[in-house]
Design an enzyme around this catalytic site. Structure first.
Site, PDB file in Angstrom:
ATOM      1  N   HIS A   1      -2.569   5.011   5.622  1.00 40.12           N
ATOM      2  CA  HIS A   1      -1.529   5.300   4.627  1.00 40.12           C
ATOM      3  C   HIS A   1      -0.569   6.379   5.143  1.00 40.12           C
ATOM      4  CE1 HIS A   1      -3.387   2.623   1.855  1.00 40.12           C
ATOM      5  NE2 HIS A   1      -4.453   3.372   1.629  1.00 40.12           N
TER       6      HIS A   1
ATOM      7  N   ASP B   1       2.296  -3.644   3.152  1.00 38.50           N
ATOM      8  CA  ASP B   1       0.861  -3.958   3.167  1.00 38.50           C
ATOM      9  C   ASP B   1       0.299  -3.864   4.580  1.00 38.50           C
ATOM     10  OD1 ASP B   1      -1.519  -4.635   2.000  1.00 38.50           O
ATOM     11  OD2 ASP B   1      -1.113  -6.783   1.902  1.00 38.50           O
TER      12      ASP B   1
ATOM     13  N   LEU C   1      22.374   5.202  -0.258  1.00 37.34           N
ATOM     14  CA  LEU C   1      21.248   4.261  -0.327  1.00 37.34           C
ATOM     15  C   LEU C   1      20.388   4.652  -1.530  1.00 37.34           C
ATOM     16  CD1 LEU C   1      19.202   2.129   0.889  1.00 37.34           C
ATOM     17  CD2 LEU C   1      18.185   4.063   2.131  1.00 37.34           C
TER      18      LEU C   1
HETATM   19  C1  IPE Z   1       0.196  -4.758  -2.809  1.00 37.65           C
HETATM   20  O1  IPE Z   1      -0.769  -4.697  -1.831  1.00 37.65           O
HETATM   21  C2  IPE Z   1       0.449  -3.396  -3.371  1.00 37.65           C
HETATM   22  C3  IPE Z   1       1.127  -2.458  -2.476  1.00 37.65           C
HETATM   23  C4  IPE Z   1       1.568  -2.713  -1.280  1.00 37.65           C
HETATM   24  C5  IPE Z   1       1.339  -1.154  -3.032  1.00 37.65           C
HETATM   25  P1  IPE Z   1      -2.325  -4.904  -2.156  1.00 37.65           P
HETATM   26  O2  IPE Z   1      -3.024  -4.745  -0.867  1.00 37.65           O
HETATM   27  O3  IPE Z   1      -2.740  -4.015  -3.262  1.00 37.65           O
HETATM   28  O4  IPE Z   1      -2.349  -6.409  -2.673  1.00 37.65           O
HETATM   29  P2  IPE Z   1      -3.520  -7.487  -2.582  1.00 37.65           P
HETATM   30  O5  IPE Z   1      -4.752  -6.849  -3.162  1.00 37.65           O
HETATM   31  O6  IPE Z   1      -3.692  -7.845  -1.148  1.00 37.65           O
HETATM   32  O7  IPE Z   1      -3.018  -8.661  -3.371  1.00 37.65           O
HETATM   33  C1  IPE Z   2      -0.881  -1.158   1.451  1.00 37.46           C
HETATM   34  O1  IPE Z   2      -1.870  -1.175   2.401  1.00 37.46           O
HETATM   35  C2  IPE Z   2      -0.767   0.163   0.748  1.00 37.46           C
HETATM   36  C3  IPE Z   2      -1.291   0.174  -0.616  1.00 37.46           C
HETATM   37  C4  IPE Z   2      -1.691  -0.866  -1.282  1.00 37.46           C
HETATM   38  C5  IPE Z   2      -1.378   1.453  -1.284  1.00 37.46           C
HETATM   39  P1  IPE Z   2      -3.379  -1.578   2.032  1.00 37.46           P
HETATM   40  O2  IPE Z   2      -4.118  -0.346   1.709  1.00 37.46           O
HETATM   41  O3  IPE Z   2      -3.394  -2.625   0.991  1.00 37.46           O
HETATM   42  O4  IPE Z   2      -3.860  -2.159   3.414  1.00 37.46           O
HETATM   43  P2  IPE Z   2      -4.825  -3.390   3.648  1.00 37.46           P
HETATM   44  O5  IPE Z   2      -4.235  -4.566   2.911  1.00 37.46           O
HETATM   45  O6  IPE Z   2      -6.164  -3.002   3.085  1.00 37.46           O
HETATM   46  O7  IPE Z   2      -4.831  -3.589   5.124  1.00 37.46           O
HETATM   47 MG    MG Z   3      -3.393  -4.633   1.059  1.00 39.12          MG
END
Ligand code: IPE
Ligand code: IPE
Ligand code: MG
Length: 246
Positions: free
Chosen positions: A41, A24, A135
């Site tokens: 990303h 995240d 792995l």
């Molecule tokens: C969880 O992160 C999903 C992934 C890392 C793929 P999100 O950013 O989607 O989760 P929330 O919205 O903060 O709970």
């Molecule tokens: C996690 O990073 C990746 C996915 C959920 C695909 P985010 O896109 O949720 O990044 P933040 O939480 O907005 O910083």
């Molecule tokens: Mg996120």
């Protein structure tokens, strides 16, 4: 005290067999730099390469990565499309090297909602790497813990199992993660203290490590710190640990 250098000798003996990561913070990483979210990303994907290498180096046997949740479909179409392209690019560019490294690729989630070409690429990657054992990298893509349990219940009913046959092991066998040990350690980057629908059955006794570091910045050394922290945990599984004098 901060761990000093990054030598293998400083790692604990009890390396987790299975590490699962909620990757995240990509969006915030990009925002801090005035870049579009997709740049975050892409940076996160670069970082993943480093963490996969570190898993091989440190002797982690299973790495599950939460890369796209069932809820992430609700993001702007441009971001969803971009994420799908990133997965496709990763397969195109990294598959051969991952295969050479002895990495087995596994997918958890539902592939049906993906475009046919991407779905086929994922299936081919799984087939190509199925005999690799160094792995296992398990990609959670269009994955949701609740969706996984709903799918399991449907298949249990379809298979005609009787109530007296249902037990923990049977439920585990019907999940997308069938055959994969439960995660010993779950890491969440970027500081959020929530599960976000990730491995909700399998995480019953996982150890958690939450770091404020954003995923694109979570490098080998940060990963090593998480393993050192895990090495100091006492896992009790609801039991009482006998005192030394007992
Ligand atoms: C969880 O992160 C999903 C992934 C890392 C793929 P999100 O950013 O989607 O989760 P929330 O919205 O903060 O709970
Ligand atoms: C996690 O990073 C990746 C996915 C959920 C695909 P985010 O896109 O949720 O990044 P933040 O939480 O907005 O910083
Ligand atoms: Mg996120």
């Amino acid at each position: 005290m901060e761990p000093k250098s990054s030598t293998l000798e400083e790692l604990p003996n009890n390396i987790p067999v299975h590490v699962a990561i909620i990757m995240d913070g990509n969006g915030r990483w990009a925002q801090k730099r005035g870049l579009p979210r997709l740049a975050g990303h892409r940076a996160g994907t670069e970082n993943l390469r480093e963490i996969i290498k570190a898993c091989v180096e440190f002797g982690v046997k299973y790495l599950t990565i939460y890369a796209f949740s069932t809820e992430n479909w609700g993001r702007p179409a441009e971001e969803v499309d971009g994420l799908m392209h990133i997965l496709e690019d990763v397969i195109d560019q990294e598959l051969e090297e991952l295969h050479q490294q002895g990495v087995q690729l596994v997918h958890i989630g539902q592939l049906e909602r993906l475009d046919t070409s991407l779905r086929e690429k994922v299936k081919k990657s799984i087939e190509l790497t199925k005999d690799n054992h160094r792995l296992t990298v398990c990609i959670a893509w269009n994955y949701g813990g609740r969706d996984e349990i709903v799918c399991a219940i449907k298949r249990i009913i379809e298979d005609g199992l009787k109530p007296e046959q249902i037990c923990d092991d049977i439920v585990s066998d019907y999940l997308f993660t069938s055959g994969i040990p439960d995660p010993d350690l779950i890491i969440r980057t970027s500081g959020e203290m929530r599960i976000s629908n990730f491995l909700i059955w399998q995480s019953a006794y996982s150890e958690w490590y939450v770091t404020p570091i954003l995923w694109p910045d979570f490098n080998r050394d940060e990963f090593r710190k998480a393993l050192i922290d895990f090495g100091q945990r006492e896992r009790r599984y609801g039991l009482v640990i006998p005192c030394q004098e007992d």
